[in-house]
Scaffold this motif. Structure first.
Motif: not given
Lengths: 116, 117
Positions: A36, A49, A90, A94, A96, A99-104, A106-107
Motif C-alpha cells: 500500500y 497484491k 507499507f 495475510s 488468515q 497477525g492482527g485480529a483481522d488476519g492482516l 502491517f509493516g
C-alpha cells in the motif's frame, strides 16, 4: 503466526533512478501479500497484491513486486522514480492464521524520498 | 470508485472528553475497520465489523468502543480521551467475498488526526 519486516525506514533516491523497497515476511501458510502507498495527508491506497498466482505482480504507477518464497521476500521496485512517488509505503501480509485480529499484519512503513 | 469518508480531518479535544469519529462508505461493503497509525509503528487495528451491529476487538481495543447501526457507517468512540490516544485514525472498508475470505482489498479514508490535550 505471521510477521512482516520492512528493512528500511527511509529510502532516498534521485528522480529517474530505480526504486527498491525491501520487505521480508514470515508465514505458516501460503500468504497473500500487499503493498500500500500513503501520500501526505491521504489514506492508504493499494499498489499491488499477490495471491498465489504469478510471482511477478504488476501494480499501479509502474510499480511491481516479486514474490520469492525461498527468500521469504516481496520487494517493491520501480525502474525510474518520479517526484510524485514520494510517500510512505507499507508491506502487508495475510495468511488468515494470525497477525492482527483481522488476519492482516502491517509493516512499519518505508518513507520514500525523491531527490530532484 | 469506492469512497470512504471520515467526517473530520483534524480534531483537538481535551483529556476526559468523549470523542466520536465517524466513517461512511458508499460501496455497500460488509467489512469496516478502524486503525490507528503512529510513526514507526505502522497501522494497528482497534476494532472491526463484518456486519451491521456486529463488532470485534482488534489488537488494541482498550479505551475505545465502536458502533455500527447501519451498514455504511462505522463510528469509533473514545469514552474518555487521554493524551496517549493522540494519533492518526484511519477507517477502511472492504468487500467480503464469502465467509472464508476476510482480507480483500481495503479502501481507506483520508484519516483523522486527533490531538488530545
Amino acid at each position: 503466526a505471521q510477521s512482516v519486516t520492512q528493512l528500511d525506514s527511509h529510502v532516498s533516491v534521485s528522480e529517474g533512478t530505480p526504486v527498491l523497497l525491501r520487505c521480508n515476511y514470515s508465514s505458516s501458510y501460503s500468504p497473500s501479500l500487499f503493498w500500500y502507498v500513503q501520500h501526505p495527508n491521504k489514506g492508504l491506497q493499494l499498489l499491488l497484491k499477490y495471491t498465489s498466482a504469478a510471482t511477478l505482480v504488476k501494480g499501479i504507477n509502474g510499480f511491481e513486486a516479486e514474490f520469492k518464497k525461498s527468500e521469504t521476500s516481496f520487494h517493491l521496485t520501480k525502474p525510474s522514480a518520479h517526484m510524485s512517488d514520494a510517500a510512505e509505503y507499507f508491506c502487508v501480509v495475510s495468511d488468515q492464521s494470525g497477525g492482527g485480529a483481522d488476519g492482516l499484519t502491517f509493516g512499519k512503513g518505508t518513507h520514500l524520498i525523491i531527490q530532484p | 470508485d469506492v469512497k470512504v469518508t471520515q467526517s473530520s480531518r483534524y480534531l483537538v479535544k481535551r483529556t476526559g472528553e468523549k470523542v466520536f469519529l465517524e466513517c461512511v462508505q458508499d460501496m455497500d461493503h460488509e467489512n469496516m475497520f478502524w486503525y490507528r497509525q503512529d510513526p514507526g509503528l505502522g497501522l494497528r487495528l482497534i476494532y472491526f465489523s463484518y456486519d451491521v451491529k456486529m463488532k470485534e476487538k482488534g489488537d488494541i481495543p482498550e479505551g475505545y468502543s465502536v458502533s455500527r447501526e447501519k451498514k455504511e457507517r462505522f463510528s469509533l468512540i473514545l469514552e474518555s480521551a487521554s493524551t496517549n490516544q493522540t494519533s492518526m485514525y484511519l477507517c477502511a472498508s472492504s468487500f467480503r467475498k464469502d465467509i472464508f475470505t476476510r482480507n480483500e482489498k481495503l479502501f481507506f479514508g483520508s484519516g483523522t488526526q486527533l490531538s488530545v490535550l
